[in-house]
Design an enzyme around this catalytic site. Structure first.
Site, mmCIF file in Angstrom:
data_model
loop_
_atom_site.group_PDB
_atom_site.id
_atom_site.type_symbol
_atom_site.label_atom_id
_atom_site.label_comp_id
_atom_site.label_asym_id
_atom_site.label_seq_id
_atom_site.Cartn_x
_atom_site.Cartn_y
_atom_site.Cartn_z
ATOM 1 N N HIS A 55 -5.617 1.061 -7.890
ATOM 2 C CA HIS A 55 -6.788 1.253 -7.034
ATOM 3 C C HIS A 55 -8.009 1.081 -7.930
ATOM 4 C CE1 HIS A 55 -3.764 4.022 -5.261
ATOM 5 N NE2 HIS A 55 -4.299 3.687 -4.109
ATOM 6 N N ASP A 58 -8.526 4.077 -9.995
ATOM 7 C CA ASP A 58 -7.559 4.388 -11.067
ATOM 8 C C ASP A 58 -8.061 3.826 -12.396
ATOM 9 O OD1 ASP A 58 -5.864 5.193 -9.022
ATOM 10 O OD2 ASP A 58 -4.644 3.366 -9.080
ATOM 11 N N MET A 89 -1.041 -6.990 -7.628
ATOM 12 C CA MET A 89 -1.599 -6.355 -6.427
ATOM 13 C C MET A 89 -2.711 -5.385 -6.826
ATOM 14 S SD MET A 89 -1.338 -3.125 -4.844
ATOM 15 C CE MET A 89 0.154 -2.235 -4.394
ATOM 16 N N GLU A 182 -0.294 -1.011 4.804
ATOM 17 C CA GLU A 182 0.792 -0.072 4.479
ATOM 18 C C GLU A 182 0.800 1.085 5.467
ATOM 19 O OE1 GLU A 182 0.971 1.257 0.420
ATOM 20 O OE2 GLU A 182 2.182 2.991 0.959
ATOM 21 N N LYS A 184 1.972 4.573 7.462
ATOM 22 C CA LYS A 184 2.494 5.912 7.130
ATOM 23 C C LYS A 184 2.244 6.781 8.361
ATOM 24 C CE LYS A 184 2.165 9.521 3.598
ATOM 25 N NZ LYS A 184 1.520 9.958 2.341
ATOM 26 N N GLU A 218 6.692 1.070 3.002
ATOM 27 C CA GLU A 218 7.145 2.001 1.960
ATOM 28 C C GLU A 218 8.350 2.774 2.464
ATOM 29 O OE1 GLU A 218 4.413 4.388 -0.438
ATOM 30 O OE2 GLU A 218 5.712 6.118 -0.073
ATOM 31 N N HIS A 221 7.665 6.304 3.647
ATOM 32 C CA HIS A 221 6.856 6.449 4.858
ATOM 33 C C HIS A 221 7.671 6.204 6.122
ATOM 34 C CE1 HIS A 221 3.018 5.523 2.279
ATOM 35 N NE2 HIS A 221 3.688 6.583 1.872
ATOM 36 N N ASP A 246 6.886 -1.222 -1.117
ATOM 37 C CA ASP A 246 6.776 0.004 -1.919
ATOM 38 C C ASP A 246 8.124 0.718 -1.913
ATOM 39 O OD1 ASP A 246 4.163 -0.407 -2.612
ATOM 40 O OD2 ASP A 246 3.362 1.358 -1.572
ATOM 41 N N ASP A 256 5.466 13.676 1.962
ATOM 42 C CA ASP A 256 5.682 12.412 1.241
ATOM 43 C C ASP A 256 6.096 12.717 -0.200
ATOM 44 O OD1 ASP A 256 5.629 9.738 0.562
ATOM 45 O OD2 ASP A 256 3.459 9.641 0.367
ATOM 46 N N ASP A 258 7.771 10.609 -2.509
ATOM 47 C CA ASP A 258 7.646 9.540 -3.516
ATOM 48 C C ASP A 258 8.638 9.734 -4.670
ATOM 49 O OD1 ASP A 258 5.605 8.255 -2.091
ATOM 50 O OD2 ASP A 258 4.024 9.349 -3.128
ATOM 51 N N ASP A 288 6.472 2.679 -5.840
ATOM 52 C CA ASP A 288 5.374 3.589 -5.543
ATOM 53 C C ASP A 288 5.956 4.994 -5.491
ATOM 54 O OD1 ASP A 288 3.060 4.785 -4.929
ATOM 55 O OD2 ASP A 288 2.980 4.137 -2.841
#
Ligand code: GLT
Ligand code: MN
Ligand code: MN
Length: 387
Positions: A55, A58, A89, A182, A184, A218, A221, A246, A256, A258, A288
């Site tokens: 991102h 980030d 990406m 994406e 969710k 994902e 998700h 993802d 979530d 992950d 992810d």
């Protein structure tokens, strides 16, 4: 040589936010120190990854002055070059800043919607500068808890307006970018807009440049929504819309999580790998996920290597599955041709008349056993290493 050791040819990628996740949760402070992005690059390259995604926030924290931004980007580029990692990406953080508390592209405040578009354009510039060809839109805050505000229909049309604008921006800049939505179902919002892969696929068809936009499903998700991830992948592939993926893991009905790929549902992970292979997906295999909050930095790298090794082990199992003579026979026996007509049927008035008048041996069809118990047990035996 270890056949499961990842190499860049495997095209495994991680988000900066995944390996740098400090282990914060709604009930507790971080358990790990912040990680320098160039350190993440060096370690991921050492483990055999192909790329790293991020991102805007980030890499370049929101509000960073221009000169400092350029210094951070140049330093990150040097690390990528030195370690041979690419950035396939990029995406925008449209969820951390409280300005987005009631949505970004779907905020009821048009000033926030404009700001979200501006922030995304700057983040697209940054992503493209570092080589990204896929741009992900996870609508973290695009959702609602209160429907009395009456924005249910507006939200979808504002979302569409923003994506149409951003497609125009990318085209105008000459960027070679594809967008991937994406979905969710919830978290952090009570109800998210575009909650599943199916809803995103329907929405894409309403955009001005549907050819530029696909999905980034994902595993966690779809599982949170109680849906099957391999089925979601198949739907996206069938529509020609699997632009990115993802990978992680998740217990159904939980927040979530992950989790490390394959940590929870090995069979789903297996059919995920098989669906990507049989569906001809050739993009990056992006993890992810993040290490458990219990872990220190060594645990983070064990987590990252584990994601990649499990994928490769399941790839080997998928090859074994597709070659196993009993599986081949069981898959063949599952399907039956119709000796009285080729599939798909070609419509004509006379064909329809004949089909309506045809006598089917329904008792034989009712009694036919497709052999799925046998086939599924073969799958389990392959997964458990007995075959
Ligand atoms: C966030 C989210 C992920 C998204 C990332 C991209 S951010 O970690 O939980 O599912 O893919 O915005
Ligand atoms: Mn997730
Ligand atoms: Mn994700």
């Amino acid at each position: 040589m270890d056949p499961y050791a990842p190499t860049p040819a495997d095209r495994f990628t991680f988000g900066l936010w995944t390996v740098s996740n400090p282990g914060r949760d709604p009930f507790g402070e971080p358990t790990r120190a912040p990680m320098d992005p160039t350190h993440a690059v060096a370690k991921l390259a050492e483990l055999g990854a192909y790329g790293v995604n991020f991102h805007d926030h980030d890499l370049v924290p929101d509000g960073t002055p221009a000169a400092e931004r350029d210094r951070i980007v140049a330093r990150f580029k040097r690390a990528l070059d030195e370690h041979g990692l690419v950035v396939p990406m990029a995406t925008t953080n449209l969820f951390t800043d409280p300005v987005f508390k009631d949505g970004a592209f779907t905020s009821a405040d048009a000033r926030v919607r404009h700001y979200a578009i501006a922030k995304t354009m700057r983040a697209m510039d940054l992503g493209v500068e570092l080589g990204a060809s896929t741009y992900v839109f996870w609508g973290g805050r695009e959702g609602a808890e209160v429907d009395g505000g009456g924005k249910l229909f507006d939200a979808l049309s504002w979302y569409r307006d923003a994506l149409d604008y951003l497609c125009d921006y990318a085209r105008d800049q000459g960027y070679d970018l594809r967008f991937a939505l994406e979905p969710k179902p919830n978290e952090p919002r009570g109800h998210a807009f575009l909650p599943t892969v199916g809803s995103a696929l329907g929405f894409i068809a309403t955009l001005q440049h549907p050819e530029m936009v696909g999905v980034n499903p994902e595993l966690a998700h779809e599982t949170m929504a109680g849906l099957s991830f391999p089925h979601a992948l198949a739907a996206a592939l069938d529509a020609g819309k699997l632009f990115h993926v993802d990978l992680n893991d998740q217990i159904m009905g939980r927040f979530d999580q992950d989790l490390r790929f394959g940590a929870e549902n090995l069979k789903t992970a297996f059919f995920t790998v098989l669906a990507l292979q049989e569906g001809g997906y050739e993009g990056p295999r992006h993890f992810d996920a993040h290490a458990l909050r219990t872990e220190d930095e060594a645990g983070v790298w064990a987590f990252a290597l584990g994601c990649m090794r499990t994928f490769k082990m399941l790839e080997a199992k998928a090859a074994r599955f597709l070659e196993d003579p009993d599986v081949v026979a069981a898959r063949a026996a599952y399907r039956a041709d119709d000796p009285e007509g080729a599939w798909p049927p070609r419509y004509s008035g006379s064909h329809a008349e004949a089909l309506k008048g045809r006598t089917f041996d329904l008792d034989a069809l009712r009694l036919r056993g497709p052999g799925l118990e046998h086939l599924d047990q073969l799958t389990v035996e392959i997964l458990l290493g007995v075959r």
